[in-house]
Design a protein around this motif. Sequence first.
Motif, PDB file in Angstrom:
ATOM      1  N   GLN A  41       0.833  -1.201   0.000  1.00  0.00           N
ATOM      2  CA  GLN A  41       0.000   0.000   0.000  1.00  0.00           C
ATOM      3  C   GLN A  41       0.869   1.253   0.000  1.00  0.00           C
ATOM      4  OE1 GLN A  41      -2.392  -0.711   3.442  1.00  0.00           O
ATOM      5  NE2 GLN A  41      -3.834  -2.024   2.347  1.00  0.00           N
ATOM      6  N   ARG A  42       1.945   1.220   0.748  1.00  0.00           N
ATOM      7  CA  ARG A  42       2.868   2.360   0.802  1.00  0.00           C
ATOM      8  C   ARG A  42       3.466   2.620  -0.578  1.00  0.00           C
ATOM      9  NH1 ARG A  42       8.430   2.548   4.344  1.00  0.00           N
ATOM     10  NH2 ARG A  42       8.994   4.641   3.754  1.00  0.00           N
ATOM     11  N   GLU A  43       3.901   1.566  -1.261  1.00  0.00           N
ATOM     12  CA  GLU A  43       4.457   1.718  -2.605  1.00  0.00           C
ATOM     13  C   GLU A  43       3.421   2.269  -3.578  1.00  0.00           C
ATOM     14  OE1 GLU A  43       7.633   1.527  -3.465  1.00  0.00           O
ATOM     15  OE2 GLU A  43       8.014   1.158  -1.345  1.00  0.00           O
ATOM     16  N   ARG A  55      -1.122  14.859  -8.290  1.00  0.00           N
ATOM     17  CA  ARG A  55      -0.222  15.866  -8.850  1.00  0.00           C
ATOM     18  C   ARG A  55      -0.354  17.214  -8.163  1.00  0.00           C
ATOM     19  NH1 ARG A  55      -2.087  16.915 -14.910  1.00  0.00           N
ATOM     20  NH2 ARG A  55      -3.576  15.289 -14.578  1.00  0.00           N
ATOM     21  N   GLU A  56      -1.499  17.512  -7.569  1.00  0.00           N
ATOM     22  CA  GLU A  56      -1.706  18.802  -6.912  1.00  0.00           C
ATOM     23  C   GLU A  56      -1.352  18.773  -5.426  1.00  0.00           C
ATOM     24  OE1 GLU A  56      -2.134  21.519  -8.378  1.00  0.00           O
ATOM     25  OE2 GLU A  56      -2.783  20.883 -10.358  1.00  0.00           O
ATOM     26  N   LEU A  57      -0.680  17.731  -4.977  1.00  0.00           N
ATOM     27  CA  LEU A  57      -0.221  17.645  -3.590  1.00  0.00           C
ATOM     28  C   LEU A  57       0.960  18.597  -3.429  1.00  0.00           C
ATOM     29  CD1 LEU A  57      -0.805  15.974  -1.000  1.00  0.00           C
ATOM     30  CD2 LEU A  57       0.986  14.425  -1.724  1.00  0.00           C
ATOM     31  N   SER A  58       0.862  19.524  -2.491  1.00  0.00           N
ATOM     32  CA  SER A  58       1.938  20.502  -2.298  1.00  0.00           C
ATOM     33  C   SER A  58       3.189  19.802  -1.759  1.00  0.00           C
ATOM     34  CB  SER A  58       1.496  21.596  -1.328  1.00  0.00           C
ATOM     35  OG  SER A  58       1.379  21.074  -0.018  1.00  0.00           O
ATOM     36  N   ASP A  59       4.332  20.453  -1.899  1.00  0.00           N
ATOM     37  CA  ASP A  59       5.592  19.877  -1.422  1.00  0.00           C
ATOM     38  C   ASP A  59       5.551  19.644   0.086  1.00  0.00           C
ATOM     39  OD1 ASP A  59       6.636  19.874  -3.972  1.00  0.00           O
ATOM     40  OD2 ASP A  59       7.622  21.817  -3.736  1.00  0.00           O
ATOM     41  N   GLU A  60       4.947  20.569   0.814  1.00  0.00           N
ATOM     42  CA  GLU A  60       4.842  20.433   2.268  1.00  0.00           C
ATOM     43  C   GLU A  60       3.968  19.233   2.635  1.00  0.00           C
ATOM     44  OE1 GLU A  60       2.828  22.890   5.947  1.00  0.00           O
ATOM     45  OE2 GLU A  60       3.565  24.015   4.211  1.00  0.00           O
ATOM     46  N   ASP A  61       2.822  19.088   1.950  1.00  0.00           N
ATOM     47  CA  ASP A  61       1.943  17.949   2.224  1.00  0.00           C
ATOM     48  C   ASP A  61       2.589  16.628   1.798  1.00  0.00           C
ATOM     49  OD1 ASP A  61       0.050  19.605   3.300  1.00  0.00           O
ATOM     50  OD2 ASP A  61      -1.229  19.659   1.515  1.00  0.00           O
ATOM     51  N   ARG A  62       3.347  16.657   0.705  1.00  0.00           N
ATOM     52  CA  ARG A  62       4.058  15.457   0.244  1.00  0.00           C
ATOM     53  C   ARG A  62       5.052  14.994   1.313  1.00  0.00           C
ATOM     54  NH1 ARG A  62       4.243  14.047  -4.923  1.00  0.00           N
ATOM     55  NH2 ARG A  62       3.568  16.146  -5.465  1.00  0.00           N
ATOM     56  N   LEU A  66       4.914  11.445   3.450  1.00  0.00           N
ATOM     57  CA  LEU A  66       6.060  10.525   3.494  1.00  0.00           C
ATOM     58  C   LEU A  66       6.556  10.299   4.917  1.00  0.00           C
ATOM     59  CD1 LEU A  66       8.020  11.720   0.327  1.00  0.00           C
ATOM     60  CD2 LEU A  66       6.706   9.611   0.608  1.00  0.00           C
ATOM     61  N   ALA A  67       6.561  11.350   5.729  1.00  0.00           N
ATOM     62  CA  ALA A  67       6.984  11.202   7.127  1.00  0.00           C
ATOM     63  C   ALA A  67       6.014  10.310   7.896  1.00  0.00           C
ATOM     64  CB  ALA A  67       7.086  12.574   7.791  1.00  0.00           C
ATOM     65  N   ALA A  68       4.707  10.485   7.658  1.00  0.00           N
ATOM     66  CA  ALA A  68       3.706   9.652   8.331  1.00  0.00           C
ATOM     67  C   ALA A  68       3.844   8.196   7.898  1.00  0.00           C
ATOM     68  CB  ALA A  68       2.301  10.164   8.040  1.00  0.00           C
ATOM     69  N   LEU A  69       4.073   7.959   6.613  1.00  0.00           N
ATOM     70  CA  LEU A  69       4.263   6.584   6.131  1.00  0.00           C
ATOM     71  C   LEU A  69       5.511   5.952   6.742  1.00  0.00           C
ATOM     72  CD1 LEU A  69       3.313   6.959   2.361  1.00  0.00           C
ATOM     73  CD2 LEU A  69       1.999   5.800   4.145  1.00  0.00           C
ATOM     74  N   ASP A  70       6.577   6.737   6.884  1.00  0.00           N
ATOM     75  CA  ASP A  70       7.798   6.212   7.513  1.00  0.00           C
ATOM     76  C   ASP A  70       7.556   5.860   8.978  1.00  0.00           C
ATOM     77  OD1 ASP A  70       9.204   6.448   5.154  1.00  0.00           O
ATOM     78  OD2 ASP A  70      10.132   8.374   5.678  1.00  0.00           O
ATOM     79  N   ARG A  71       6.820   6.727   9.689  1.00  0.00           N
ATOM     80  CA  ARG A  71       6.499   6.418  11.095  1.00  0.00           C
ATOM     81  C   ARG A  71       5.674   5.139  11.191  1.00  0.00           C
ATOM     82  NH1 ARG A  71       5.472  12.006  11.292  1.00  0.00           N
ATOM     83  NH2 ARG A  71       3.238  11.615  11.147  1.00  0.00           N
ATOM     84  N   MET A  72       4.698   5.007  10.300  1.00  0.00           N
ATOM     85  CA  MET A  72       3.844   3.814  10.311  1.00  0.00           C
ATOM     86  C   MET A  72       4.673   2.564  10.014  1.00  0.00           C
ATOM     87  SD  MET A  72       0.495   5.350   8.384  1.00  0.00           S
ATOM     88  CE  MET A  72      -0.569   3.929   8.579  1.00  0.00           C
ATOM     89  N   ALA A  73       5.581   2.663   9.051  1.00  0.00           N
ATOM     90  CA  ALA A  73       6.429   1.518   8.709  1.00  0.00           C
ATOM     91  C   ALA A  73       7.294   1.119   9.901  1.00  0.00           C
ATOM     92  CB  ALA A  73       7.285   1.845   7.504  1.00  0.00           C
ATOM     93  N   GLY A  74       7.805   2.107  10.617  1.00  0.00           N
ATOM     94  CA  GLY A  74       8.616   1.814  11.794  1.00  0.00           C
ATOM     95  C   GLY A  74       7.832   1.087  12.877  1.00  0.00           C
ATOM     96  N   HIS A  75       6.584   1.502  13.094  1.00  0.00           N
ATOM     97  CA  HIS A  75       5.758   0.854  14.115  1.00  0.00           C
ATOM     98  C   HIS A  75       5.329  -0.555  13.696  1.00  0.00           C
ATOM     99  CE1 HIS A  75       5.515   4.325  16.653  1.00  0.00           C
ATOM    100  NE2 HIS A  75       4.887   5.065  15.756  1.00  0.00           N
ATOM    101  N   LEU A  76       5.167  -0.776  12.411  1.00  0.00           N
ATOM    102  CA  LEU A  76       4.653  -2.061  11.932  1.00  0.00           C
ATOM    103  C   LEU A  76       5.745  -3.072  11.604  1.00  0.00           C
ATOM    104  CD1 LEU A  76       1.803  -0.782   9.605  1.00  0.00           C
ATOM    105  CD2 LEU A  76       1.575  -1.901  11.823  1.00  0.00           C
ATOM    106  N   ASP A  96      -1.819   8.743  12.223  1.00  0.00           N
ATOM    107  CA  ASP A  96      -1.045   8.883  10.993  1.00  0.00           C
ATOM    108  C   ASP A  96      -1.856   8.449   9.778  1.00  0.00           C
ATOM    109  OD1 ASP A  96       1.219   9.988  12.116  1.00  0.00           O
ATOM    110  OD2 ASP A  96       2.230   8.057  12.394  1.00  0.00           O
ATOM    111  N   GLN A  97      -2.636   7.396   9.927  1.00  0.00           N
ATOM    112  CA  GLN A  97      -3.483   6.928   8.831  1.00  0.00           C
ATOM    113  C   GLN A  97      -4.513   7.991   8.457  1.00  0.00           C
ATOM    114  OE1 GLN A  97      -5.886   3.541   9.721  1.00  0.00           O
ATOM    115  NE2 GLN A  97      -6.989   3.659   7.797  1.00  0.00           N
TER     116      GLN A  97
END
Length: 174
Positions: A41-43, A55-62, A66-76, A96-97
Motif C-alpha cells: 500500500q505504501r508503494e 499531482r496537486e499535492l503541495s511539497d509540504e503535504d508530500r 512521506l513522514a507519516a508513512l515512515d512512522r507507520m512503517a517503523g511501528h509495523l 497517521d493513517q
Amino acid sequence: MRPSTIRFALLAAALAAGLATAADDKEHKNYSFSPSHFEAQREAIIKGMRGKTYRELSDEDRDTVLAALDRMAGHLEGVSQLEELDKRVQTTLFNDQELVNNLLTQAAADSRLICRRETFVGSHRSTNVCLTVLERKRLREAAQAQMYSMQGSGYLPPEQSDVNPRPIRQRPIP
C-alpha cells in the motif's frame, strides 16, 4: 464488555476502514488496512504521488505524507497483527493513517482533470481546455486579483458596493 475492549474494537474497526492509496495513476482508492499489506500500500501511494493521481499535492503535504508513512512503517516492522501493538502505538498509527487519508483525498479531488469546450476571443472555433480543479481555482483567483488591482488603479470604475452612495431625496412635484 469492558470500556477498554470497546475502545480497542472501535480502533481496529477504524483502522480497517482503509488506508488511502493509489493502485494506479487513474484514481484514488481506499484499501483495508493490515500490517501484512502495508508495504504494498505504501508503494502504491508513492507511485500515485509521482503520477497524476496526486499531482496537486503541495511539497509540504508530500513531505508530511512521506513522514507519516515512515512512522507507520517503523511501528509495523515485524508485526503481523495490530493486537500485538501497545494501545498508544495503535492510536499513533490511527492518527497517521487519518492524516494520510485526509491529505491524499484532498489532493485527489484537486487533481481531478476537467475538460470544457471553450471559444477564445476573436475566434469562432471552440477547443477542448483541460485543467485540474486546483488549476481552475488558481486561474479564477488570479483573474479576480487582477480585476481588483485594475479597479484600484483607476482603469475601471469602482463597484457600486465599494462606494457609500447617499440616498437621493426626491422633491415633491409642485
